[in-house]
Design a protein around this motif. Structure first.
Motif, PDB file in Angstrom:
ATOM      1  N   GLU A 195      71.475  29.718  47.235  1.00  0.00           N
ATOM      2  CA  GLU A 195      70.456  30.381  48.058  1.00  0.00           C
ATOM      3  C   GLU A 195      69.806  29.386  49.026  1.00  0.00           C
ATOM      4  OE1 GLU A 195      69.778  33.680  48.260  1.00  0.00           O
ATOM      5  OE2 GLU A 195      71.557  33.813  47.004  1.00  0.00           O
ATOM      6  N   THR A 196      69.630  28.169  48.579  1.00  0.00           N
ATOM      7  CA  THR A 196      69.102  27.132  49.465  1.00  0.00           C
ATOM      8  C   THR A 196      70.060  26.891  50.623  1.00  0.00           C
ATOM      9  OG1 THR A 196      67.930  26.048  47.649  1.00  0.00           O
ATOM     10  CG2 THR A 196      68.360  24.716  49.606  1.00  0.00           C
ATOM     11  N   ASP A 197      71.349  26.876  50.317  1.00  0.00           N
ATOM     12  CA  ASP A 197      72.352  26.756  51.378  1.00  0.00           C
ATOM     13  C   ASP A 197      72.207  27.887  52.376  1.00  0.00           C
ATOM     14  OD1 ASP A 197      74.748  26.306  52.866  1.00  0.00           O
ATOM     15  OD2 ASP A 197      75.822  27.665  51.515  1.00  0.00           O
ATOM     16  N   GLY A 198      72.153  29.131  51.886  1.00  0.00           N
ATOM     17  CA  GLY A 198      72.114  30.283  52.779  1.00  0.00           C
ATOM     18  C   GLY A 198      70.826  30.418  53.560  1.00  0.00           C
ATOM     19  N   GLN A 199      69.698  30.069  52.952  1.00  0.00           N
ATOM     20  CA  GLN A 199      68.408  30.354  53.566  1.00  0.00           C
ATOM     21  C   GLN A 199      67.709  29.141  54.172  1.00  0.00           C
ATOM     22  OE1 GLN A 199      65.874  32.745  50.992  1.00  0.00           O
ATOM     23  NE2 GLN A 199      67.641  33.684  50.015  1.00  0.00           N
ATOM     24  N   THR A 219      78.920  28.408  33.175  1.00  0.00           N
ATOM     25  CA  THR A 219      79.519  29.008  31.980  1.00  0.00           C
ATOM     26  C   THR A 219      78.487  29.740  31.127  1.00  0.00           C
ATOM     27  OG1 THR A 219      79.229  26.882  30.831  1.00  0.00           O
ATOM     28  CG2 THR A 219      81.380  27.304  31.857  1.00  0.00           C
ATOM     29  N   ASP A 220      77.233  29.779  31.576  1.00  0.00           N
ATOM     30  CA  ASP A 220      76.192  30.515  30.854  1.00  0.00           C
ATOM     31  C   ASP A 220      75.116  30.923  31.859  1.00  0.00           C
ATOM     32  OD1 ASP A 220      74.101  28.354  31.051  1.00  0.00           O
ATOM     33  OD2 ASP A 220      75.555  27.295  29.806  1.00  0.00           O
ATOM     34  N   ILE A 221      74.164  31.719  31.414  1.00  0.00           N
ATOM     35  CA  ILE A 221      73.173  32.298  32.319  1.00  0.00           C
ATOM     36  C   ILE A 221      72.317  31.233  32.996  1.00  0.00           C
ATOM     37  CG2 ILE A 221      71.464  32.664  30.485  1.00  0.00           C
ATOM     38  CD1 ILE A 221      70.729  35.294  31.919  1.00  0.00           C
ATOM     39  N   LEU A 222      71.993  30.167  32.290  1.00  0.00           N
ATOM     40  CA  LEU A 222      71.153  29.122  32.872  1.00  0.00           C
ATOM     41  C   LEU A 222      71.913  28.316  33.922  1.00  0.00           C
ATOM     42  CD1 LEU A 222      68.506  27.605  33.026  1.00  0.00           C
ATOM     43  CD2 LEU A 222      69.262  26.190  31.090  1.00  0.00           C
ATOM     44  N   SER A 223      73.158  27.958  33.620  1.00  0.00           N
ATOM     45  CA  SER A 223      73.934  27.183  34.604  1.00  0.00           C
ATOM     46  C   SER A 223      74.205  28.014  35.847  1.00  0.00           C
ATOM     47  CB  SER A 223      75.246  26.687  33.981  1.00  0.00           C
ATOM     48  OG  SER A 223      76.064  27.747  33.550  1.00  0.00           O
ATOM     49  N   LYS A 224      74.427  29.324  35.697  1.00  0.00           N
ATOM     50  CA  LYS A 224      74.621  30.186  36.848  1.00  0.00           C
ATOM     51  C   LYS A 224      73.350  30.246  37.699  1.00  0.00           C
ATOM     52  CE  LYS A 224      78.123  33.298  34.895  1.00  0.00           C
ATOM     53  NZ  LYS A 224      79.161  33.202  35.923  1.00  0.00           N
ATOM     54  N   ALA A 225      72.201  30.378  37.045  1.00  0.00           N
ATOM     55  CA  ALA A 225      70.935  30.428  37.777  1.00  0.00           C
ATOM     56  C   ALA A 225      70.680  29.126  38.520  1.00  0.00           C
ATOM     57  CB  ALA A 225      69.786  30.724  36.812  1.00  0.00           C
ATOM     58  N   ASN A 226      71.012  28.010  37.890  1.00  0.00           N
ATOM     59  CA  ASN A 226      70.838  26.707  38.531  1.00  0.00           C
ATOM     60  C   ASN A 226      71.732  26.582  39.754  1.00  0.00           C
ATOM     61  OD1 ASN A 226      69.884  24.068  38.848  1.00  0.00           O
ATOM     62  ND2 ASN A 226      71.475  23.216  37.530  1.00  0.00           N
ATOM     63  N   ILE A 227      72.973  27.038  39.627  1.00  0.00           N
ATOM     64  CA  ILE A 227      73.880  27.025  40.770  1.00  0.00           C
ATOM     65  C   ILE A 227      73.372  27.952  41.862  1.00  0.00           C
ATOM     66  CG2 ILE A 227      76.208  27.710  41.521  1.00  0.00           C
ATOM     67  CD1 ILE A 227      77.161  26.716  38.715  1.00  0.00           C
ATOM     68  N   ASP A 228      72.947  29.153  41.446  1.00  0.00           N
ATOM     69  CA  ASP A 228      72.491  30.149  42.424  1.00  0.00           C
ATOM     70  C   ASP A 228      71.313  29.656  43.258  1.00  0.00           C
ATOM     71  OD1 ASP A 228      74.197  32.327  42.416  1.00  0.00           O
ATOM     72  OD2 ASP A 228      73.209  33.302  40.726  1.00  0.00           O
ATOM     73  N   GLN A 229      70.400  28.904  42.657  1.00  0.00           N
ATOM     74  CA  GLN A 229      69.243  28.474  43.439  1.00  0.00           C
ATOM     75  C   GLN A 229      69.655  27.534  44.576  1.00  0.00           C
ATOM     76  OE1 GLN A 229      66.375  26.625  40.859  1.00  0.00           O
ATOM     77  NE2 GLN A 229      67.724  24.935  40.275  1.00  0.00           N
ATOM     78  N   TRP A 230      70.721  26.750  44.355  1.00  0.00           N
ATOM     79  CA  TRP A 230      71.204  25.871  45.416  1.00  0.00           C
ATOM     80  C   TRP A 230      72.089  26.618  46.410  1.00  0.00           C
ATOM     81  CZ3 TRP A 230      68.809  21.571  46.365  1.00  0.00           C
ATOM     82  CH2 TRP A 230      68.116  20.958  45.339  1.00  0.00           C
ATOM     83  N   ARG A 248      79.356  34.797  50.241  1.00  0.00           N
ATOM     84  CA  ARG A 248      78.851  34.278  48.968  1.00  0.00           C
ATOM     85  C   ARG A 248      79.000  35.316  47.858  1.00  0.00           C
ATOM     86  NH1 ARG A 248      75.888  32.353  53.077  1.00  0.00           N
ATOM     87  NH2 ARG A 248      75.706  30.075  53.280  1.00  0.00           N
ATOM     88  N   ALA A 249      78.831  36.587  48.199  1.00  0.00           N
ATOM     89  CA  ALA A 249      79.050  37.654  47.211  1.00  0.00           C
ATOM     90  C   ALA A 249      80.519  37.698  46.805  1.00  0.00           C
ATOM     91  CB  ALA A 249      78.618  39.003  47.785  1.00  0.00           C
ATOM     92  N   ILE A 250      81.406  37.540  47.767  1.00  0.00           N
ATOM     93  CA  ILE A 250      82.842  37.506  47.477  1.00  0.00           C
ATOM     94  C   ILE A 250      83.157  36.356  46.533  1.00  0.00           C
ATOM     95  CG2 ILE A 250      85.134  37.116  48.468  1.00  0.00           C
ATOM     96  CD1 ILE A 250      84.043  38.456  51.058  1.00  0.00           C
ATOM     97  N   PHE A 282      80.010  25.715  42.674  1.00  0.00           N
ATOM     98  CA  PHE A 282      79.924  26.530  43.886  1.00  0.00           C
ATOM     99  C   PHE A 282      78.707  26.149  44.730  1.00  0.00           C
ATOM    100  CE2 PHE A 282      78.800  30.761  45.873  1.00  0.00           C
ATOM    101  CZ  PHE A 282      79.705  30.634  46.914  1.00  0.00           C
ATOM    102  N   ALA A 283      77.690  25.583  44.108  1.00  0.00           N
ATOM    103  CA  ALA A 283      76.527  25.106  44.858  1.00  0.00           C
ATOM    104  C   ALA A 283      76.936  24.064  45.890  1.00  0.00           C
ATOM    105  CB  ALA A 283      75.488  24.527  43.903  1.00  0.00           C
ATOM    106  N   ASP A 284      77.844  23.192  45.527  1.00  0.00           N
ATOM    107  CA  ASP A 284      78.337  22.161  46.441  1.00  0.00           C
ATOM    108  C   ASP A 284      79.353  22.744  47.417  1.00  0.00           C
ATOM    109  OD1 ASP A 284      77.038  19.897  44.873  1.00  0.00           O
ATOM    110  OD2 ASP A 284      78.405  20.714  43.362  1.00  0.00           O
ATOM    111  N   LEU A 285      80.297  23.507  46.888  1.00  0.00           N
ATOM    112  CA  LEU A 285      81.345  24.087  47.728  1.00  0.00           C
ATOM    113  C   LEU A 285      80.764  24.902  48.870  1.00  0.00           C
ATOM    114  CD1 LEU A 285      84.583  25.854  46.502  1.00  0.00           C
ATOM    115  CD2 LEU A 285      83.116  26.924  48.211  1.00  0.00           C
ATOM    116  N   SER A 286      79.704  25.642  48.599  1.00  0.00           N
ATOM    117  CA  SER A 286      79.130  26.520  49.618  1.00  0.00           C
ATOM    118  C   SER A 286      78.649  25.761  50.848  1.00  0.00           C
ATOM    119  CB  SER A 286      77.973  27.329  49.013  1.00  0.00           C
ATOM    120  OG  SER A 286      77.556  28.352  49.901  1.00  0.00           O
ATOM    121  N   HIS A 287      78.330  24.483  50.690  1.00  0.00           N
ATOM    122  CA  HIS A 287      77.855  23.662  51.810  1.00  0.00           C
ATOM    123  C   HIS A 287      78.990  23.092  52.665  1.00  0.00           C
ATOM    124  CE1 HIS A 287      74.192  23.684  49.344  1.00  0.00           C
ATOM    125  NE2 HIS A 287      73.533  23.256  50.405  1.00  0.00           N
ATOM    126  N   LEU A 288      80.218  23.141  52.159  1.00  0.00           N
ATOM    127  CA  LEU A 288      81.325  22.476  52.849  1.00  0.00           C
ATOM    128  C   LEU A 288      81.602  23.008  54.262  1.00  0.00           C
ATOM    129  CD1 LEU A 288      83.786  21.957  49.865  1.00  0.00           C
ATOM    130  CD2 LEU A 288      82.924  20.153  51.375  1.00  0.00           C
TER     131      LEU A 288
END
Length: 215
Positions: free
Chosen positions: A104-108, A91-102, A70-72, A163-169
């Protein structure tokens, strides 16, 4: 012409395929170097220099080395922000944070129970049925939350694939398509099934599956 980035590991690996799918989405040239896990190539001294835990994937971009999938993927999305799917990681700090929370949900939350079910499908050592049932229940609860969220938005982080969706694939594909044992967890939920059908039919993921077949 820029030197392609390098990803080490077999495409059948869930972590490796996550990175490969991201590279394809971002239209970043890459070379895939196979690592034979059964022969223990991931434990060789030269490989441990770039992946100290002796796992896959490992990643090189010129003088940069990274080793957590995920870091890669985040690195790829940020460095090559102007290539390929430009909104994959927001494309901005809020959209990145929104993606990141999902992510992290995938990973954890999604990842741990789904990993136990993958072990049940593929491990040569039988997994305790009580443990399997416990993790089926855990994953079902996670997907119930996804079902509610996906009734509100087309994808997990909004109305654009990310990436929130892709990470689950990687995990999801094996659970849905390897046997009939666990696919119902996705297909029995209307919104999850609609989401899964859409993201798993992206051209980037189809290319990953083709690479697996040819590996």
């Amino acid at each position: 012409m820029a030197t392609p980035v390098t990803i080490y590991g077999p495409p059948v690996s869930t972590a490796v395929s996550r990175v490969v799918a991201t590279l394809i989405e971002k239209d970043v040239p890459f070379q895939l170097i196979p690592i034979d896990l059964y022969k223990g190539e991931q434990k060789k001294p030269e490989y441990l220099k770039i992946q100290p835990f002796g796992q896959v994937p490992a990643f090189k971009d010129e003088s940069i080395t990274l080793f957590e999938s995920r870091a890669i993927c985040r690195y790829i999305c940020d460095k090559y922000a102007d290539k390929g799917n430009k909104s994959l990681y927001g494309t901005d700090i809020l959209s990145k944070a929104n993606i990141d929370q999902w992510v992290e949900t995938d990973g954890q939350t999604f990842g741990p129970p789904s990993w136990v079910l993958l072990l049940d499908l593929f491990s040569s050592v039988p997994v305790d049925e009580a443990l399997v049932k416990k993790n089926v229940d855990k994953l079902a609860k996670v997907l119930d939350i996804y079902e509610q969220k996906l009734g509100q938005t087309r994808f997990l982080a909004g109305d654009e694939f990310s990436f929130a969706d892709l990470s689950h694939l990687p995990h999801g594909d094996y659970l849905v398509n390897s046997t009939d044992r666990y696919g119902y967890l996705f297909t029995s939920r209307k919104n999850v099934n609609r989401w899964w059908t859409e993201i798993s039919n992206r051209e980037s993921w189809k290319k990953v599956l083709e690479m697996r077949k040819n590996a």
